[in-house]
Design a protein around this motif. Sequence first.
Motif, mmCIF file in Angstrom:
data_model
loop_
_atom_site.group_PDB
_atom_site.id
_atom_site.type_symbol
_atom_site.label_atom_id
_atom_site.label_comp_id
_atom_site.label_asym_id
_atom_site.label_seq_id
_atom_site.Cartn_x
_atom_site.Cartn_y
_atom_site.Cartn_z
ATOM 1 N N LEU A 1 5.506 5.445 -27.459
ATOM 2 C CA LEU A 1 5.074 6.473 -28.407
ATOM 3 C C LEU A 1 5.723 6.272 -29.782
ATOM 4 C CD1 LEU A 1 5.119 9.724 -26.216
ATOM 5 C CD2 LEU A 1 3.134 8.387 -26.954
ATOM 6 N N GLY A 2 4.886 6.327 -30.823
ATOM 7 C CA GLY A 2 5.374 6.186 -32.185
ATOM 8 C C GLY A 2 5.464 4.763 -32.691
ATOM 9 N N HIS A 3 5.292 3.801 -31.812
ATOM 10 C CA HIS A 3 5.347 2.395 -32.227
ATOM 11 C C HIS A 3 3.948 1.878 -32.530
ATOM 12 C CE1 HIS A 3 9.587 1.769 -31.533
ATOM 13 N NE2 HIS A 3 9.490 2.292 -30.315
ATOM 14 N N ASN A 4 3.894 0.741 -33.194
ATOM 15 C CA ASN A 4 2.611 0.108 -33.487
ATOM 16 C C ASN A 4 2.014 -0.481 -32.210
ATOM 17 O OD1 ASN A 4 2.819 0.704 -36.215
ATOM 18 N ND2 ASN A 4 3.767 -1.260 -36.714
ATOM 19 N N VAL A 5 0.697 -0.638 -32.236
ATOM 20 C CA VAL A 5 0.025 -1.175 -31.053
ATOM 21 C C VAL A 5 0.512 -2.594 -30.755
ATOM 22 C CG1 VAL A 5 -1.966 -2.059 -32.362
ATOM 23 C CG2 VAL A 5 -2.224 -1.466 -29.946
ATOM 24 N N ALA A 6 0.903 -3.351 -31.763
ATOM 25 C CA ALA A 6 1.420 -4.706 -31.523
ATOM 26 C C ALA A 6 2.732 -4.675 -30.757
ATOM 27 C CB ALA A 6 1.614 -5.443 -32.846
ATOM 28 N N ASP A 7 3.505 -3.584 -30.924
ATOM 29 C CA ASP A 7 4.775 -3.460 -30.209
ATOM 30 C C ASP A 7 4.568 -3.138 -28.731
ATOM 31 O OD1 ASP A 7 6.304 -3.923 -32.522
ATOM 32 O OD2 ASP A 7 6.232 -1.800 -33.082
ATOM 33 N N VAL A 8 3.413 -2.549 -28.399
ATOM 34 C CA VAL A 8 3.137 -2.187 -27.010
ATOM 35 C C VAL A 8 3.196 -3.426 -26.122
ATOM 36 C CG1 VAL A 8 1.356 -1.332 -25.425
ATOM 37 C CG2 VAL A 8 1.794 -0.139 -27.578
ATOM 38 N N VAL A 9 2.662 -4.527 -26.615
ATOM 39 C CA VAL A 9 2.647 -5.766 -25.830
ATOM 40 C C VAL A 9 4.073 -6.214 -25.523
ATOM 41 C CG1 VAL A 9 2.000 -8.199 -25.858
ATOM 42 C CG2 VAL A 9 0.419 -6.481 -26.736
ATOM 43 N N LEU A 10 4.966 -6.131 -26.504
ATOM 44 C CA LEU A 10 6.354 -6.550 -26.293
ATOM 45 C C LEU A 10 7.093 -5.584 -25.380
ATOM 46 C CD1 LEU A 10 7.481 -7.732 -29.845
ATOM 47 C CD2 LEU A 10 6.437 -9.032 -28.001
ATOM 48 N N ILE A 11 6.892 -4.296 -25.572
ATOM 49 C CA ILE A 11 7.556 -3.303 -24.721
ATOM 50 C C ILE A 11 7.136 -3.501 -23.269
ATOM 51 C CG2 ILE A 11 7.779 -0.838 -24.223
ATOM 52 C CD1 ILE A 11 7.339 -0.376 -27.278
ATOM 53 N N PHE A 12 5.843 -3.690 -23.079
ATOM 54 C CA PHE A 12 5.332 -3.937 -21.735
ATOM 55 C C PHE A 12 5.923 -5.217 -21.156
ATOM 56 C CE2 PHE A 12 1.913 -5.905 -19.090
ATOM 57 C CZ PHE A 12 1.979 -5.023 -18.029
#
Length: 358
Positions: free
Chosen positions: A335-346
């Motif tokens: 939450l609050g991060h860019n969609v590009a960061d979702v890939v890294l977090i995952f």
Amino acid sequence: MGPHHPSTHGVFRMDVALDGEKVIKLKPVFGYLHRNHEQIAETASYLAMMPYTDRLDYFCSLTNNWAYALAVEKLVGQAVPERAEYIRVILAELTRVQNHASAIGFLIQEMGASGTPLMYAFKMREKILDLFESLTGSRMMCNYMRFGGCRVDVSEPWLAQARKVVEGLPKFVDEYEALLTGNEILMARTQGVGVLRPELAVNAGITGPMLRASGVNYDIRKVDHYGIYDRFKFRVPLGDHGDIFDRYMVRVLEMRESIGILEQALKEVPGGPVMDPKAKIRGFKPKPGEAYGRIEAPKGELGFYLISTGNPEPYRYRVRPPSLINLTVLEDMCLGHNVADVVLIFGSVDIVLGEVDR
């Protein structure tokens, strides 16, 4: 995103709601790889389920074997010979090293890097898989553990080769870290991104490197002392911030600690049998009862809960998979991060869909 997005490591889907590029809602969607694992166990013998455990986290089949064997051994009060315990530790720590190295390689690749870090990890992983294959006959689906020990003994040439591989691991980790840790892009993309607070991690049942990266000192090898882990000296690396960088760094440090355990175990491995002579293979019917066996698998707590009614098949067979539990906080981290960061977090969660969808 998905179920065939390149970052999802298989058939996994994320329903993401965005405000521009910012994530305002994220829902993980499971079930595309459901294989009826637990139901099959209720119609198969205890021993027949051992090769099925290989297919859970297929990167870590030997630790899957160990967790299941431990649960059955608790159920029947089965002893394990000392030599078999050492072999189990050696195989488990080799599994941890190759899992963490591969997970880091995949994470860096998802950051947009070329395949160099991943191929560097796989070059090392090949040497470990060669050891697994020469011992068990298979590189990934090993089916090696048994209730009361191990299926076959290790030979002296195998131990000599294992020592040679372990001697080269410190250099590999040094070079791997030198290649990555100080990289400006890696630090910019990972520091302060995907923070998991320790309170949430504990409340959500998160385990493994994800939990320790949030600063929570909890390692089942230290808590339960299963096997013979109380004989080895090793630290439990912890993070300070619970972000992607800490999750990366904890895995690097855990590889170093695993190497230390391997050096101790390979030096001290005793002679003797690898199967308890009292272990029963044919006509295996545990008395009515229940047991839960768990280990510190590379991705976190892997547990098997068994209920016996005295039949050759379990009445209930339940898997507690770290990949599934660790995914439950994915939205909170994104939450609050860019969609590009979702890939890294995952990617920093380190999952295998085989144990998410049982």
